[in-house]
Design an enzyme around this catalytic site. Structure first.
Site, PDB file in Angstrom:
ATOM      1  CG  ASN A   1      -8.345  -3.702  -2.598  1.00  0.00           C
ATOM      2  OD1 ASN A   1      -8.416  -3.052  -2.323  1.00  0.00           O
ATOM      3  ND2 ASN A   1      -6.727  -4.706  -2.871  1.00  0.00           N
ATOM      4  CD1 TRP A   2     -14.259  -1.392  -5.380  1.00  0.00           C
ATOM      5  CD2 TRP A   2     -15.383  -0.110  -4.143  1.00  0.00           C
ATOM      6  NE1 TRP A   2     -15.580  -1.984  -4.975  1.00  0.00           N
ATOM      7  CE2 TRP A   2     -16.039  -1.068  -5.164  1.00  0.00           C
ATOM      8  CE3 TRP A   2     -15.452   1.466  -3.582  1.00  0.00           C
ATOM      9  CZ2 TRP A   2     -17.349  -0.813  -4.945  1.00  0.00           C
ATOM     10  CZ3 TRP A   2     -17.333   1.570  -4.340  1.00  0.00           C
ATOM     11  CH2 TRP A   2     -18.131   0.436  -3.740  1.00  0.00           C
ATOM     12  CE  LYS A   3      -5.574  -3.183  -5.946  1.00  0.00           C
ATOM     13  NZ  LYS A   3      -4.297  -3.734  -7.120  1.00  0.00           N
TER      14      LYS A   3
ATOM     15  CG  HIS B   1      -2.508  -5.688  -1.233  1.00  0.00           C
ATOM     16  ND1 HIS B   1      -2.026  -4.579  -2.437  1.00  0.00           N
ATOM     17  CD2 HIS B   1      -3.578  -5.666  -2.207  1.00  0.00           C
ATOM     18  CE1 HIS B   1      -2.450  -4.891  -3.119  1.00  0.00           C
ATOM     19  NE2 HIS B   1      -3.198  -5.818  -3.754  1.00  0.00           N
TER      20      HIS B   1
ATOM     21  CD  GLU C   1      -1.758  -2.117  -4.516  1.00  0.00           C
ATOM     22  OE1 GLU C   1      -2.808  -2.116  -4.327  1.00  0.00           O
ATOM     23  OE2 GLU C   1      -1.599  -2.783  -5.894  1.00  0.00           O
TER      24      GLU C   1
ATOM     25  CD  GLU D   1      -4.005  -9.794  -3.993  1.00  0.00           C
ATOM     26  OE1 GLU D   1      -4.771  -9.821  -5.171  1.00  0.00           O
ATOM     27  OE2 GLU D   1      -3.670  -9.322  -3.828  1.00  0.00           O
TER      28      GLU D   1
ATOM     29  N   GLY E   1      -3.069  -6.115 -11.017  1.00  0.00           N
ATOM     30  CA  GLY E   1      -3.173  -4.637 -12.523  1.00  0.00           C
ATOM     31  C   GLY E   1      -2.371  -5.072 -13.387  1.00  0.00           C
TER      32      GLY E   1
ATOM     33  CB  SER F   1      -4.795  -9.698 -13.800  1.00  0.00           C
ATOM     34  OG  SER F   1      -3.626  -9.162 -13.537  1.00  0.00           O
TER      35      SER F   1
ATOM     36  N   GLY G   1      -9.200  -6.983  -7.532  1.00  0.00           N
ATOM     37  CA  GLY G   1      -9.356  -5.346  -7.697  1.00  0.00           C
ATOM     38  C   GLY G   1      -9.930  -4.505  -8.810  1.00  0.00           C
TER      39      GLY G   1
END
Ligand code: PGA
Length: 252
Positions: free
Chosen positions: A11-13, A98, A100, A166, A172, A211, A232
């Site tokens: 997931n490149w965000k 997600h 976020e 997650e 992160g 992570s 990520g």
């Protein structure tokens, strides 16, 4: 239950530029034949989905998107992108819900479910994300939160789909749950799926995310009930992501 084909998703965000799509080819060059027993996926930002699908043509890395509009049909919705457009651009998977998006955009379980339904309608495989916050874990509410998110974010019909566990507090940062904690939540998710979604439960892959890095990936993949990972930061560079993929027993 028979082992499911593992899925390792990046997931490149909101990171990367067109030039970084070269990482996709670099990734396949590094993992190539070893990864044929797994599904390898990269989810770049929406503007790069089509170019990423083009860049992936020389290998078997699949491309996904990170979000879509809950409205499946074309509509007067300035700024929104629907699942059919993402599929047309070359996406095969869609990350839905997600944490976020749940926290920064207020996405509810119901909205995530509608996005997963839109993904089904477009022929995409949704990766439905669930996970507790630190406060919810401290309050002993992991089972309650995660099972509710799974029940209410998953469409009653359709598929296939993937669940990604997650824990929000593990994203992160540098800490993950213990392997026993991961096993416990994955078992709970499998049980929730079996109780609510019948036979579809046995075909559903459950990924761990938060992570994951080249150092801990092997240990995480060995955990009972873990069918792959959602990665990520460590998916942005081919060398790191390849090391994670090659840490999976199916890649040996
Ligand atoms: P991370 O992110 O691997 O950088 O912790 C995982 C995710 O949010 O999907």
């Amino acid at each position: 239950m028979a082992a499911l084909r593992p899925l390792i998703a990046g997931n490149w965000k909101m990171y990367g530029r067109r030039a970084d799509l070269a990482e996709i080819d670099g990734l396949w060059k590094r993992v190539g034949a070893a990864a044929r027993a797994l599904d390898v996926l990269i989810c770049p930002p929406a503007p790069y989905v089509a170019a990423a699908a083009e860049a992936a043509k020389g290998g078997e890395v699949q491309i996904g998107a990170q979000d879509c509009c809950a409205v499946a049909e074309d509509a007067a919705r300035t700024g929104d992108v629907n699942a059919a457009m993402l599929a047309d651009a070359g996406a095969r998977y869609l990350i839905a819900g997600h944490s976020e998006r749940r926290s920064l955009h207020g996405e509810s379980d119901g909205l995530v479910r509608r996005k997963a339904e839109a993904a089904f309608a477009a022929g995409l495989i949704p990766i439905i994300c669930v996970g507790e916050t630190q406060a919810e874990r401290n309050a002993g509410k992991v089972a309650e939160i995660v099972s509710r998110q799974v029940r209410e974010s998953t469409p009653a019909e359709g598929g296939p789909f993937v669940i990604a566990y997650e824990p929000v507090w593990a994203i992160g940062g540098s800490t993950t749950p213990t392997m026993a904690e991961i096993a416990e939540v994955h078992a709970l998710i499998r049980e929730t799926l079996s109780g609510n979604f019948g036979a579809r439960a046995n075909e559903t892959r459950i990924l761990y995310g938060g992570s994951v890095n080249p150092k801990n990936a092997g240990e995480i993949f060995a955990v009972e009930g873990v069918d792959g990972a959602l990665v990520g930061r460590a998916s942005l560079k081919a060398a790191d992501f390849a090391a994670i993929i090659l840490a999976h027993p199916a890649a040996r």
